[in-house]
Design a protein around this motif. Structure first.
Motif, PDB file in Angstrom:
ATOM      1  N   PHE A   1       2.141  -8.032  10.093  1.00 52.27           N
ATOM      2  CA  PHE A   1       0.726  -7.335   9.918  1.00 52.27           C
ATOM      3  C   PHE A   1       0.767  -6.056   9.352  1.00 52.27           C
ATOM      4  O   PHE A   1      -0.044  -5.609   8.416  1.00 52.27           O
ATOM      5  N   GLN A   2       1.255  -5.138  10.046  1.00 54.07           N
ATOM      6  CA  GLN A   2       1.404  -3.940   9.660  1.00 54.07           C
ATOM      7  C   GLN A   2       1.968  -3.568   8.233  1.00 54.07           C
ATOM      8  O   GLN A   2       1.477  -2.899   7.450  1.00 54.07           O
ATOM      9  N   LEU A   3       3.180  -4.250   8.009  1.00 54.05           N
ATOM     10  CA  LEU A   3       3.672  -4.256   6.740  1.00 54.05           C
ATOM     11  C   LEU A   3       2.697  -4.674   5.438  1.00 54.05           C
ATOM     12  O   LEU A   3       2.312  -3.972   4.698  1.00 54.05           O
ATOM     13  N   LYS A   4       1.955  -5.753   5.873  1.00 55.57           N
ATOM     14  CA  LYS A   4       0.996  -6.370   4.970  1.00 55.57           C
ATOM     15  C   LYS A   4      -0.213  -5.339   4.879  1.00 55.57           C
ATOM     16  O   LYS A   4      -0.867  -5.138   3.728  1.00 55.57           O
ATOM     17  N   TYR A   5      -0.509  -4.626   5.748  1.00 53.75           N
ATOM     18  CA  TYR A   5      -1.770  -3.722   5.852  1.00 53.75           C
ATOM     19  C   TYR A   5      -1.371  -2.572   5.100  1.00 53.75           C
ATOM     20  O   TYR A   5      -2.400  -2.091   4.276  1.00 53.75           O
ATOM     21  N   TRP A   6      -0.376  -1.972   5.051  1.00 57.87           N
ATOM     22  CA  TRP A   6       0.062  -0.639   4.486  1.00 57.87           C
ATOM     23  C   TRP A   6       0.643  -0.781   3.020  1.00 57.87           C
ATOM     24  O   TRP A   6       0.289  -0.105   2.124  1.00 57.87           O
ATOM     25  N   VAL A   7       1.183  -1.967   2.916  1.00 59.91           N
ATOM     26  CA  VAL A   7       1.862  -2.104   1.662  1.00 59.91           C
ATOM     27  C   VAL A   7       1.441  -3.392   0.834  1.00 59.91           C
ATOM     28  O   VAL A   7       1.951  -3.745  -0.388  1.00 59.91           O
ATOM     29  N   GLY A   8       0.899  -4.387   1.671  1.00 52.58           N
ATOM     30  CA  GLY A   8       0.661  -5.561   0.878  1.00 52.58           C
ATOM     31  C   GLY A   8      -0.433  -5.711  -0.058  1.00 52.58           C
ATOM     32  O   GLY A   8      -1.352  -4.604  -0.339  1.00 52.58           O
TER      33      GLY A   8
ATOM     34  N   GLY B   1      -3.975  -5.780  -1.289  1.00 59.93           N
ATOM     35  CA  GLY B   1      -5.099  -5.570  -0.465  1.00 59.93           C
ATOM     36  C   GLY B   1      -4.955  -4.623   0.529  1.00 59.93           C
ATOM     37  O   GLY B   1      -5.929  -4.074   1.323  1.00 59.93           O
ATOM     38  N   GLY B   2      -3.732  -3.806   0.529  1.00 58.95           N
ATOM     39  CA  GLY B   2      -3.372  -3.104   1.411  1.00 58.95           C
ATOM     40  C   GLY B   2      -4.180  -1.449   1.328  1.00 58.95           C
ATOM     41  O   GLY B   2      -4.608  -1.193   0.132  1.00 58.95           O
ATOM     42  N   VAL B   3      -3.573  -0.545   2.179  1.00 54.28           N
ATOM     43  CA  VAL B   3      -4.191   0.721   2.177  1.00 54.28           C
ATOM     44  C   VAL B   3      -3.775   1.724   0.677  1.00 54.28           C
ATOM     45  O   VAL B   3      -4.355   2.149  -0.201  1.00 54.28           O
ATOM     46  N   ARG B   4      -2.797   1.346   0.207  1.00 55.16           N
ATOM     47  CA  ARG B   4      -2.001   1.853  -1.264  1.00 55.16           C
ATOM     48  C   ARG B   4      -2.927   1.235  -2.240  1.00 55.16           C
ATOM     49  O   ARG B   4      -3.346   1.975  -3.105  1.00 55.16           O
ATOM     50  N   GLU B   5      -3.254   0.007  -2.186  1.00 49.60           N
ATOM     51  CA  GLU B   5      -3.788  -0.318  -3.210  1.00 49.60           C
ATOM     52  C   GLU B   5      -5.456  -0.152  -3.355  1.00 49.60           C
ATOM     53  O   GLU B   5      -6.103   0.236  -4.215  1.00 49.60           O
ATOM     54  N   VAL B   6      -6.070   0.078  -2.067  1.00 49.25           N
ATOM     55  CA  VAL B   6      -7.160   0.302  -1.839  1.00 49.25           C
ATOM     56  C   VAL B   6      -7.571   2.023  -2.311  1.00 49.25           C
ATOM     57  O   VAL B   6      -8.397   2.083  -3.093  1.00 49.25           O
ATOM     58  N   GLU B   7      -6.715   2.804  -2.087  1.00 48.89           N
ATOM     59  CA  GLU B   7      -6.658   4.009  -2.427  1.00 48.89           C
ATOM     60  C   GLU B   7      -6.286   4.322  -3.864  1.00 48.89           C
ATOM     61  O   GLU B   7      -7.109   5.040  -4.739  1.00 48.89           O
ATOM     62  N   ALA B   8      -5.624   3.523  -4.582  1.00 50.84           N
ATOM     63  CA  ALA B   8      -5.369   3.310  -5.976  1.00 50.84           C
ATOM     64  C   ALA B   8      -6.653   2.781  -6.769  1.00 50.84           C
ATOM     65  O   ALA B   8      -7.109   3.603  -7.837  1.00 50.84           O
ATOM     66  N   LEU B   9      -7.314   1.972  -6.230  1.00 50.22           N
ATOM     67  CA  LEU B   9      -8.493   1.523  -6.727  1.00 50.22           C
ATOM     68  C   LEU B   9      -9.762   2.416  -6.616  1.00 50.22           C
ATOM     69  O   LEU B   9     -10.426   2.712  -7.688  1.00 50.22           O
ATOM     70  N   ARG B  10      -9.755   3.331  -5.459  1.00 52.32           N
ATOM     71  CA  ARG B  10     -10.936   4.423  -5.322  1.00 52.32           C
ATOM     72  C   ARG B  10     -10.728   5.387  -6.412  1.00 52.32           C
ATOM     73  O   ARG B  10     -11.491   5.879  -6.781  1.00 52.32           O
ATOM     74  N   ALA B  11      -9.400   5.744  -6.522  1.00 48.17           N
ATOM     75  CA  ALA B  11      -9.007   6.958  -7.702  1.00 48.17           C
ATOM     76  C   ALA B  11      -9.687   6.222  -9.088  1.00 48.17           C
ATOM     77  O   ALA B  11     -10.140   6.985  -9.620  1.00 48.17           O
ATOM     78  N   ARG B  12      -9.270   4.953  -9.277  1.00 45.63           N
ATOM     79  CA  ARG B  12      -9.746   4.550 -10.453  1.00 45.63           C
ATOM     80  C   ARG B  12     -11.262   4.476 -10.758  1.00 45.63           C
ATOM     81  O   ARG B  12     -11.854   4.753 -11.719  1.00 45.63           O
ATOM     82  N   VAL B  13     -12.029   4.317  -9.769  1.00 44.82           N
ATOM     83  CA  VAL B  13     -13.218   4.087  -9.505  1.00 44.82           C
ATOM     84  C   VAL B  13     -13.950   5.477  -9.756  1.00 44.82           C
ATOM     85  O   VAL B  13     -14.871   5.624 -10.497  1.00 44.82           O
TER      86      VAL B  13
END
Length: 100
Positions: free
Chosen positions: A16-23, A25-37
């Motif tokens: 679950f931790q791995l999926k949360y951080w790098v999976g 919809g994880g943190v990295r993807e959310v941050e990348a999407l925030r930057a694009r927005v």
């Protein structure tokens, strides 16, 4: 038996931790999407400002003769009846230096 359950729980938590951080919809993807927005929002603001300037120019051209006349003079080189047109031609440079 208790150790097996504890090991399975630890593996499940790690997964679950791995999926949360790098999976997906994880943190990295959310941050990348925030930057694009944010980048898109900045671009939208610039385009809205440009559109406002163009809209003001359109309104000025529709309502004001002065702006239309200025544009005709600048872009088309038109003159009014009774005016005299003068063209100033600079002398050709000699040896790459302008003449005086």
């Amino acid at each position: 038996m208790g150790r097996v359950i504890a090991a399975l729980l630890l593996l499940l938590i790690a997964w679950f931790q791995l999926k949360y951080w790098v999976g997906s919809g994880g943190v990295r993807e959310v941050e990348a999407l925030r930057a694009r927005v944010e980048a898109q929002a900045r671009e939208n603001a610039e385009l809205e400002q440009r559109n406002a300037v163009l809209q003001a120019e359109v309104e000025d051209l529709r309502e004001g003769k002065a702006a239309l006349e200025e544009r005709a003079r600048a872009e088309l080189g038109l003159i009014k009846p009774g005016e005299t047109f003068y063209r100033v031609i600079e002398p050709a440079p000699v040896d790459g230096r302008p003449q005086r």
